[in-house]
Design an enzyme around this catalytic site. Structure first.
Site, short mmCIF file in Angstrom:
data_model
loop_
_atom_site.label_atom_id
_atom_site.label_comp_id
_atom_site.label_asym_id
_atom_site.label_seq_id
_atom_site.Cartn_x
_atom_site.Cartn_y
_atom_site.Cartn_z
N VAL A 34 0.85 -1.19 0.00
CA VAL A 34 0.00 0.00 0.00
C VAL A 34 0.88 1.24 0.00
O VAL A 34 1.71 1.42 0.91
CB VAL A 34 -0.94 0.03 1.22
CG1 VAL A 34 -1.81 1.28 1.18
CG2 VAL A 34 -1.80 -1.23 1.26
N LYS A 35 0.71 2.08 -1.01
CA LYS A 35 1.49 3.31 -1.09
C LYS A 35 0.80 4.41 -0.28
O LYS A 35 -0.37 4.71 -0.49
CB LYS A 35 1.66 3.77 -2.53
CG LYS A 35 2.61 2.92 -3.34
CD LYS A 35 2.82 3.46 -4.74
CE LYS A 35 3.76 4.63 -4.77
NZ LYS A 35 4.08 5.07 -6.15
N ILE A 36 1.58 4.99 0.63
CA ILE A 36 1.09 6.08 1.47
C ILE A 36 2.04 7.27 1.26
O ILE A 36 3.25 7.12 1.42
CB ILE A 36 1.09 5.71 2.96
CG1 ILE A 36 0.28 4.44 3.22
CG2 ILE A 36 0.57 6.87 3.81
CD1 ILE A 36 -1.21 4.60 3.13
#
Length: 236
Positions: free
Chosen positions: A89-91
């Site tokens: 998951v890219k944050i």
């Protein structure tokens, strides 16, 4: 390519390009982001992600949250993470108003969610991110070396220090983001950076690695000659 230890990830949101990169056998991971999805004309986020994950099952794939507040980001992260075991998951390192996402990173990482923290430009940001990641939970710290270079700043010292920081947390890998040319792969490899993301255009240029420069010069002249003839211009 035998001398390159840095892993090459493909950066894009066009499934056909992703599969072409996969078939090249030179790519071992994939990343995307909202800007790339917008450019590619993606209209259904989850449907696109599922299609990608049906085709790419053995390598990491990073999908980014779209929300701009920590509460909604967390909900999106839970859903994105549930799509597959190979999903990161890219944050973004901050929200659009500059609020640090560090508390969210700590919360998600402690739940065992694999993270790819993106849009990082400074060593201080790297340090804060790594401090909030959980030991032995896979994570990627994406430093935008190419965009740093665009400002006239040499990214090499920043990447070197970032790598040392990432090494202090087991499971954490440093990613060289936004490369501008194939030579950046060699730079990343020289430092020992774990991963570099490349556009499909750069990936196609990998075939040039190690090409004899005299041969390349002749090929270039031949191209000019061919194009000149096709134009049909007359100077004299």
């Amino acid at each position: 390519m035998d001398k390159i230890n840095t892993k090459i990830y493909s950066d894009g949101a066009v499934l056909e390009d992703m599969l072409e990169s996969l078939a090249s056998k030179k790519v071992t991971g994939f990343t995307t982001n909202p800007s790339l999805m917008k450019k590619a004309g993606i209209t259904d986020y989850v449907e696109f992600a599922k299609k990608v994950l049906e085709e790419i099952t053995e390598y990491p794939v990073s999908f980014e949250v779209f929300a701009d507040d920590l509460e909604t980001m967390e909900k999106e992260a839970d859903k994105i993470s549930s799509l597959g075991d190979n999903v990161y998951v890219k944050i973004p390192v901050t929200t659009s108003n500059g609020t640090s996402t560090a508390p969210l990173l700590k919360k998600l990482s402690s739940k065992g969610i694999k993270l790819n923290v993106t849009a990082i430009f400074t060593v201080d940001q790297v340090r804060e991110v790594v401090d909030n990641l959980t030991e032995n939970v896979p994570s990627i710290v994406s430093v935008f070396a190419g965009r740093i270079a665009d400002t006239g700043v040499d990214p090499m010292p920043i990447m070197k220090e970032a790598l040392e920081i990432c090494k202090t947390k087991k499971g954490c890998e440093l990613l060289w983001a936004s490369p501008r040319e194939v030579f950046n792969i060699y730079q990343a490899n020289e430092l020992g950076v774990d991963i570099i993301t490349c556009t499909p255009a750069i990936i196609k240029k990998l075939s040039l690695m190690g090409k004899d420069l005299n041969e390349y010069s002749l090929d270039t002249v031949k191209t000019f000659c061919k194009d000149s003839k096709e134009l049909g211009f007359s100077i004299l």
